[in-house]
Design a protein around this motif. Sequence first.
Motif, PDB file in Angstrom:
ATOM      1  N   LYS A 256       0.823  -1.205   0.000  1.00 26.73           N
ATOM      2  CA  LYS A 256       0.000   0.000   0.000  1.00 26.73           C
ATOM      3  C   LYS A 256       0.861   1.260   0.000  1.00 26.73           C
ATOM      4  N   ARG A 266      -3.421  -0.311  -6.441  1.00 28.28           N
ATOM      5  CA  ARG A 266      -4.352  -0.308  -5.311  1.00 28.28           C
ATOM      6  C   ARG A 266      -5.474  -1.324  -5.523  1.00 28.28           C
ATOM      7  N   GLN A 270      -6.366  -4.461  -3.081  1.00 30.04           N
ATOM      8  CA  GLN A 270      -7.705  -4.670  -2.504  1.00 30.04           C
ATOM      9  C   GLN A 270      -8.219  -6.078  -2.773  1.00 30.04           C
TER      10      GLN A 270
END
Length: 459
Positions: A256, A266, A270
């Motif tokens: 991250k 990103r 996720q």
Amino acid sequence: MSKPSLPQGTRDFDAATVRKRNYIFTTIKAVFELYGFQPLETPAMENLETLMGKYGEEGDKLIFKILNNGLNNAEKADKIKAGFEQVMEGRSSKDITERALRYDLTIPFARYVAMNYNQLTLPFKRYQLQPVWRADRPQKGRYREFYQCDADIVGSRSLINELELAAMYAAVFQKLGLPVEIRINNRKILTALAVQCGGAEKMIDIAIAIDKLDKIGIDKVKEELAERGLSEKQVNLIQDFLEINGTNEQKLARLKSIFTDNPTGREGIQELEYILLNSEFKTQNSTLVLDVTLARGLNYYTGTIFEVKATGVKIGSIGGGGRYDDLTGLFGVPNVPGVGISFGVDRIYDVLTELNLFPADVYSGTRMLFFNLGTAEATKAYELMQGLRSEGIACELFYETVKFDKQFKYAEKKGIPYVAILGSQELEAETIIIKNLRSGVQEQVTFAGLRNYNFDEKA
């Protein structure tokens, strides 16, 4: 005449080996069926254009091409000669070869989906257990002909599919009693890394090099990256990325921080986080691990990627797969999402053998051998044997009347646990002697009671 031999990288399988392999197939198939997948088979060969260009530069080199029929045609002699020259240069020629043995089961599956898309119920879940061929260098755990066992889902982008596939891996290896590490990564993160190294188009070059990390080490990977046009600064950035370690949570936190300003990165993070947080295995055998070094060198992966390694054994991956969200687009049917996994049966076999994890009953074939002690005795023995066979008990009658010793040795060499002795006295008394060769215990059983004899209980 030279001694008979096998092509390098192929094997014969004797009865014991086939039974152990079938044990693996049956275990995997049962889990596939449990999760709602249905069987599919495709031809051993595909049109060459179906396969070429789908596996990346390295994979294309390993495709077994099949020579066309009729290469002795005098009218085409010049074309054939020119075609052979092209083939020797590493190129393809339709005058020489138009077909090839399948390299894996995924591309043939994508071709099948594209051809039958309008008839399929989506999402379509299929499994396939068939051999594939690769012109690879044979070594331990790596063969030129081997089986793959694939399960794929097309027509859904839901990450629940990834959870299901990870759970299927855990369920199979729990049933096999084999401790494994299920490693995951995401190609979107590798794409983000490529962007930070100068452009998304570098992702395949980076993935191919990283995919060799376990085999050649970090120094050789750096050399290959440099040869592929990456600068020293970019190579060092990739090395820093590959050295990310710690717990799954620590690795996610580090990723991250690296890809804060990269939407693709990103998104990949996720997806990994969702899988890691929601995967609950009902087994102590499997561990789900985020591995940033996992790349899977094939061109068609777009999201989550999987690789399975047995713990405590020095061998390559025994399973792998991932998401490919436009594979059917290669065949004119775009925007069909898909994800799948594969089991490497041959490597799984080697690992189970090395760790002595095959169950004892996997070797069983014939349960009882009826001795042949004369014409009248053999006739009655055959009748009794057929009765047991109708009950599902595998039996044999020795093929001729010979000494006891020879018939005993036959049973021992084949691993038959019981022998049935029916001599003239037993024939008159309507009884038969059953001997357990493992324990040495023998019992006298009536003809009427033979069908109720519990072989498993007395094993």
